[in-house]
Design an enzyme around this catalytic site. Structure first.
Site, PDB file in Angstrom:
ATOM      1  N   LYS A   1      -1.536  -1.400  -3.940  1.00  0.00           N
ATOM      2  CA  LYS A   1      -2.633  -0.445  -3.872  1.00  0.00           C
ATOM      3  C   LYS A   1      -1.999   0.920  -4.024  1.00  0.00           C
ATOM      4  O   LYS A   1      -1.245   1.373  -3.156  1.00  0.00           O
ATOM      5  CB  LYS A   1      -3.407  -0.541  -2.547  1.00  0.00           C
ATOM      6  CG  LYS A   1      -4.558   0.472  -2.479  1.00  0.00           C
ATOM      7  CD  LYS A   1      -5.308   0.412  -1.158  1.00  0.00           C
ATOM      8  CE  LYS A   1      -6.390   1.495  -1.119  1.00  0.00           C
ATOM      9  NZ  LYS A   1      -7.096   1.514   0.187  1.00  0.00           N
TER      10      LYS A   1
ATOM     11  N   TYR B   1       0.855  -1.181   0.000  1.00  0.00           N
ATOM     12  CA  TYR B   1       0.000   0.000   0.000  1.00  0.00           C
ATOM     13  C   TYR B   1       0.893   1.234   0.000  1.00  0.00           C
ATOM     14  O   TYR B   1       1.526   1.558   0.998  1.00  0.00           O
ATOM     15  CB  TYR B   1      -0.905  -0.032   1.224  1.00  0.00           C
ATOM     16  CG  TYR B   1      -1.995   1.015   1.277  1.00  0.00           C
ATOM     17  CD1 TYR B   1      -2.233   1.894   0.231  1.00  0.00           C
ATOM     18  CD2 TYR B   1      -2.814   1.117   2.397  1.00  0.00           C
ATOM     19  CE1 TYR B   1      -3.246   2.832   0.287  1.00  0.00           C
ATOM     20  CE2 TYR B   1      -3.828   2.047   2.474  1.00  0.00           C
ATOM     21  CZ  TYR B   1      -4.032   2.913   1.417  1.00  0.00           C
ATOM     22  OH  TYR B   1      -5.031   3.844   1.487  1.00  0.00           O
TER      23      TYR B   1
END
Length: 296
Positions: free
Chosen positions: A166, A138
C-alpha cells in the site's frame, strides 16, 4: 491467488462503526461491509488507521474481522491491519487475524521509534514468517517517520508471502521501478494517485474515500481496463474535489467519512464541525449527481 492483484483491484479502507455509547457496533459493520461489496469493492481492509486501530482493543479487532467475514462471505478479500510499533504485538495480531478469518495482512512500518532499514526489514520478515497469510507492506513515511527504502523493498519482495504494497510514499517513479523489478502488487493509498499508479502497472487502490464513493472510484479502473483512458481521466478528475476535502483538509479520513456516514469517532479524534460536514455533503452530492446524469 492472482499474483498481479492478490486482493483484487478496488479495496476500501473501511471505517469501524461505533454505537452511541462508543462500543463496537458489529451490526453496523456487517451492513456497511455488505453494502461496500455490493457497490463494487473487491475487498475490505479492516483495522487500519481509517478503522481507528489505535483506539480499538485486540478483542475488538478480532470481532470485527469475524463479523465482516460472515457478512461478505468467502469471495471478497478481507485484509486485516495488524501493524503496530511493537514487533511482538504485531506478530500476535497477525496470528489472531489469521484465526479470525482474514485473507491477508496489512503491516505498517513501525512508527515513532524510526528504526533503521535493517530493523524495518527484520520487522516485516518476522511478521510474514509468523502467519500463513499474504502480506501487504504499508509504506507511509509521512505518518510513520520512516520510509521503506527501495533496496529494503527489493529484499522484502523475495519473501513468498510479501506480495503487495500500500503505497503512500508519493514517489511514482520509485513505485514504477519497483513494480517492474519485483513484481510486487502496488496499491495506491492516496486517492489522487489511484489512476496514475494504475497506469504504470499498479494493482489498484486501498481507499478511505471508497467508504462513501465505491462505485465512482471503481469506475475509473473499469474505464482504464476497457481501453478508454480519456474517460478514465475524466472520471478520476471528477472524484478529486471530494477526495481533496476528505483527505487533505487537515482532518483524518476517519472523521470526514463519519461526517458523511454518521456515527461517532473515538477520542482523541473529534467529529467534524457543521461547516466542514456541510461542505463534505455538498461535494459528495455533486459527485453522486454527476454519476446519475451519466447513467440517465
Amino acid at each position: 491467488m492472482n499474483t498481479e492483484r492478490p486482493f483484487g483491484r478496488a479495496l476500501c479502507a473501511m471505517v469501524t462503526p461505533f454505537d452511541a455509547a462508543g462500543g463496537l457496533d458489529l451490526d453496523a459493520a456487517r451492513e456497511l461491509a455488505a453494502r461496500l461489496v455490493a457497490e463494487g469493492c473487491d475487498g475490505l481492509v479492516l483495522n487500519g488507521t481509517t478503522g481507528e486501530s489505535p483506539t480499538t482493543t485486540d478483542a475488538e479487532k478480532a470481532g470485527l474481522i469475524r463479523a465482516v467475514r460472515e457478512a461478505v462471505g468467502p469471495g471478497p478479500s478481507v485484509v486485516a491491519g495488524v501493524g503496530t510499533a511493537d514487533t511482538r504485538h504485531t506478530v500476535a495480531l497477525a496470528r489472531q487475524a489469521e484465526e479470525a478469518g482474514a485473507d491477508g495482512l496489512l503491516v505498517v512500518t513501525p512508527y515513532y521509534s524510526r528504526p533503521p532499514q535493517a530493523a524495518v526489514e527484520a520487522h516485516f520478515l518476522k511478521v510474514a514468517d509468523a502467519a500463513g497469510l499474504p502480506v501487504m507492506v504499508y509504506d507511509i513515511p509521512g505518518r510513520t517517520g520512516t520510509r521503506v527504502e527501495p533496496a529494503t523493498m527489493r529484499r522484502l519482495a523475495r519473501h513468498p508471502r510479501i506480495v503487495a504494497v500500500k503505497d503512500c510514499s508519493y514517489d511514482l517513479l520509485g513505485a514504477a521501478r519497483l513494480i517492474a523489478e519485483t513484481g510486487l502488487a502496488y496499491y495506491s493509498g492516496c486517492e489522487e494517485l489511484n489512476l496514475p499508479l494504475y497506469a504504470v502497472g499498479g494493482a489498484g487502490y486501498v481507499s478511505t474515500v471508497a467508504n462513501v464513493a465505491p462505485r465512482q472510484l471503481r469506475a475509473v479502473l473499469d474505464a482504464f481496463d476497457a481501453g478508454d483512458t480519456a474517460d478514465a481521466a475524466r472520471l478520476h478528475a471528477r472524484t478529486l474535489p471530494l477526495a481533496e476535502l476528505m483527505m487533505a483538509s487537515g482532518l483524518p479520513g476517519t472523521v470526514t467519512v463519519k461526517a458523511l456516514l454518521g456515527g461517532p469517532v473515538r477520542e482523541p479524534l473529534q467529529p467534524a464541525d457543521r461547516e466542514t460536514a456541510d461542505g463534505l455533503r455538498a461535494a459528495h452530492g455533486a459527485l453522486v449527481r454527476a454519476e446519475a446524469l451519466v447513467v440517465a
